[in-house]
Design an enzyme around this catalytic site. Structure first.
Site, short mmCIF file in Angstrom:
data_model
loop_
_atom_site.label_atom_id
_atom_site.label_comp_id
_atom_site.label_asym_id
_atom_site.label_seq_id
_atom_site.Cartn_x
_atom_site.Cartn_y
_atom_site.Cartn_z
N GLN A 518 118.84 21.98 78.74
CA GLN A 518 120.50 22.14 78.91
C GLN A 518 120.49 23.58 77.53
OE1 GLN A 518 123.06 21.56 80.80
NE2 GLN A 518 124.43 22.37 78.59
N GLU A 519 120.05 23.38 76.66
CA GLU A 519 119.87 24.37 75.27
C GLU A 519 119.75 25.65 75.86
OE1 GLU A 519 121.35 24.30 73.34
OE2 GLU A 519 121.72 22.23 72.30
#
Length: 658
Positions: A518-519
């Site tokens: 996600q990051e």
């Protein structure tokens, strides 16, 4: 990034190469020692360029004849002496490398040099309007064209450059001055830029432009700036009702400004002016959305409800979703139902609202409409998503992963990986020239068709360049190859870290994968606008504080570009958040994104009254809401990719009220 300027790149590449290669499995060629030797020769050749040692450079270029980055030696050598404007060498270089990343970069460098030295006849020769997007270079071109080309075309470009709400690059000043001197600045163009500047809040620029207006127009411009500074003046309605079209713009901008201070006052003003100015549908929709947004920001739920209910044609999806979430927060299921039914049909049939429509039926009608609720859950459960997994859990059925590998053959992968641009991108990555590596990859893949993009994604995956693999399959719009979309990146590091830290918290490898995915999409050199670095996007300040507690060696910010260091520090920090929030991954993920202090405040406001799904859906920050949902769903997918069945929520998460 320049190796000479930064100094650390070669050291960093050596530190990273073994880690990335091990994770990728096949990232290094069998002749790894030969590749390292070639890279060392490349660095020596760069040093020879810097020192002007032509003999050594010539020898090394001969030894690097089959090395993918040989063209970069020509690029660096020409860049060093570009101030001399060796036109014949420039022409040869641009011709040889036409359509490549370094060819286009060199063209930009040449244009900068020519423009700064006002060599405008030559500038026209090297300028390509289809490739140049930088404002400064476009201004040089307009200047060159106005001096030595088609003045009409030049001044049309100047108009485009003029009509912005911010100060343009200083390279625009000469051609702006000539255009104004030649009578190009009309009263209308001056007013339009003035209002663009006012709307952008650049009042100094607006005042500068107003000085170029005739007195009557300048007086109106002064009123516009005064309304921007004190929009409450609009509540004196008679002052601003006028037949002059400029007042219409002033009123529209002023009401939008007033809404930021008081949405209620803005709505009152709007009702007075709407009849007088007969605003069109587009203007009405834009302004009502702005007022609605500020009702929400000011927590004026009653005002927002009245606005939506009294405006028959107002159907802003974002506003209605906000009202539905506010009703959820109050556990007012009748109101949730009311607002969901105001959404467009396409939105209501998205798995998000299919799930909540089913929840509404359960909460309002219980078993009497259980079959209808089950039908909606089944539709939502067909999706591989947070809401699909929620719906499947409610029904007690298996998750729908829809895992279909992309149709890619080995021969195509081999041919794609052998393309010169691909080889250059790979080698630039290996020596730590990450910026140039990304640019080469982007040039290599632009214009690729669906099948080529999928093949490029497979190449990137084999090389351990996971973020390019992910983005390639997304660009190809092929979402069902879970191996490429959700790679088990840096698996040895993730497994080791989770084994060592998981005994102290609920940390598992799937959560680490999910957060990193996600990051950064597994971009080990990612850097955010806020300064967060690496795979798990850590701020250096957070990393430094975490390193002391974790016993991880962390000396420089650039250490965060090392996958092993970044994953160790990011996982330890995630573990501390899990410990702080009773091993609740919902809260830990929210805290990783928005900060633990904000999450603690949100919990204080809800006072343990909300079911977990309502709490997640009503997280005040949309970014954090999506972040939490993705991390939970990605954890499930990574468990599946690892051969494990993992529920979306653990028992403590599903039963705790937040």
């Amino acid at each position: 990034m320049s190796i000479d300027a930064k100094g650390f790149a070669l050291i960093l590449s050596l530190a990273l190469s073994s880690t990335i290669s091990a994770a990728a499995g096949s990232a290094e060629r069998p002749d790894a020692e030969y590749a390292v030797a070639q890279r060392e020769k490349l660095q020596s050749a760069r040093m020879a360029i810097a020192q002007g040692d032509r003999e050594t450079l010539s020898r090394l270029k001969h030894e690097l004849a089959d090395y993918p980055l040989l063209p970069y030696l020509d690029y660096w050598a020409l860049s060093k002496k570009l101030s001399q404007l060796p036109y014949s060498e420039i022409d040869r270089f641009l011709e040889e490398y036409r359509g490549t990343a370094i060819g286009d970069w060199m063209q930009v460098k040449v244009l900068r040099e020519l423009g700064s030295r006002q060599r405008f006849r030559a500038y026209l020769k090297y300028y390509d309007a289809d490739k140049v997007v930088r404002t400064s270079l476009r201004c040089y071109y307009a200047d060159a064209l106005s001096r030595h080309g088609d003045k009409t075309e030049a001044y049309q470009l100047v108009e485009d450059l003029w009509l912005v709400g911010h100060s343009q690059a200083e390279e625009c000043d000469p051609v702006f001055a000539r255009w104004i001197s030649d009578g190009g600045l009309t009263e209308d163009l001056a007013w339009r830029r003035h209002m663009l500047a006012v709307e952008a809040g650049n009042l100094d620029l607006a005042e500068y432009v107003a000085r170029k207006m005739p007195p009557e127009k300048a007086a109106l411009a002064k009123i516009a700036r005064a309304v921007h500074r004190a929009p409450e003046q609009l509540l004196d309605h008679q002052r601003f009702l006028s037949n002059k079209p400029e007042y219409r713009e002033i009123v529209l901008h002023g009401i939008a400004r007033l809404a930021r201070a008081s949405a209620e006052d803005a709505l009152t003003a709007w009702r007075h002016y709407d009849a007088g100015y007969l605003f069109d549908d587009k203007e009405r929709d834009v302004l009502l959305r702005e007022i609605a947004l500020n009702f929400a920001r000011q927590d004026n739920l009653d005002g927002l409800r009245q606005l939506v209910q009294q405006s028959d044609n107002f159907s802003d999806e974002r506003t209605i979703e906000w009202l539905a979430r506010q009703a959820m927060r109050e556990l007012d299921w009748a109101q949730v139902d009311f607002w969901i039914n105001r959404l467009p049909e396409t939105a209501r049939n998205h798995e998000r609202w299919l799930y909540w429509r089913a929840r509404v039926l359960e909460e309002q009608y219980g078993s009497s409409r259980a079959q209808e609720a089950a039908y909606l859950y089944r539709r939502a459960a067909q999706e591989r998503s947070y809401y699909g997994f929620l719906a499947a859990d409610t029904l007690g059925q298996n998750y729908s992963f829809v895992d279909r590998p992309a149709p890619i053959n080995a021969r195509a992968v081999e041919e794609m990986s052998a393309r010169p641009a691909m080889q250059r991108a790979r080698e630039l990555q290996a020596i730590g020239e990450f910026y140039h590596a990304r640019r080469e990859w982007d040039y290599a893949t632009q214009g690729m068709n669906h099948q080529e993009l999928l093949t490029a994604g497979k190449v990137a995956s084999a090389w351990g360049w996971y973020h390019k693999s992910i983005r390639s399959v997304l660009a190809a719009d092929y979402l069902d190859d879970l191996e490429l979309r959700f790679p088990l990146a840096f698996a040895d590091i993730v497994t080791d870290v989770s084994r060592r830290m998981g005994s102290k918290s609920a940390l598992d490898p799937y959560l680490i994968y999910a957060v990193a995915r996600q990051e950064s999409h597994f971009s080990h050199d990612a850097k955010s606008g806020a300064g967060a670095l690496g795979l798990m996007q850590l701020l250096p300040s957070t990393a430094r504080a975490t390193a002391r507690r974790a016993g991880v060696d962390f000396r420089r910010n650039w250490d965060l570009l090392s996958p092993s260091t970044n994953i160790a520090l990011g996982s330890f920090y995630l573990s501390t958040l899990l410990n702080r929030f009773d091993n609740n991954r919902i809260l830990a993920a929210a805290a990783y994104n928005a900060g633990p202090t904000r999450v603690a405040q949100w919990l204080k406001e809800t006072r343990q009254q909300l079911p977990y799904d309502v709490w997640i859906e009503t997280i005040p920050y949309s970014e954090t809401r999506k972040y939490v949902q993705n991390v939970l769903a990605y954890s499930v997918i990574y468990a599946y990719r690892s051969g494990t069945n993992l529920p979306l929520l653990r028992e403590n998460e599903a039963t705790t009220r937040l």
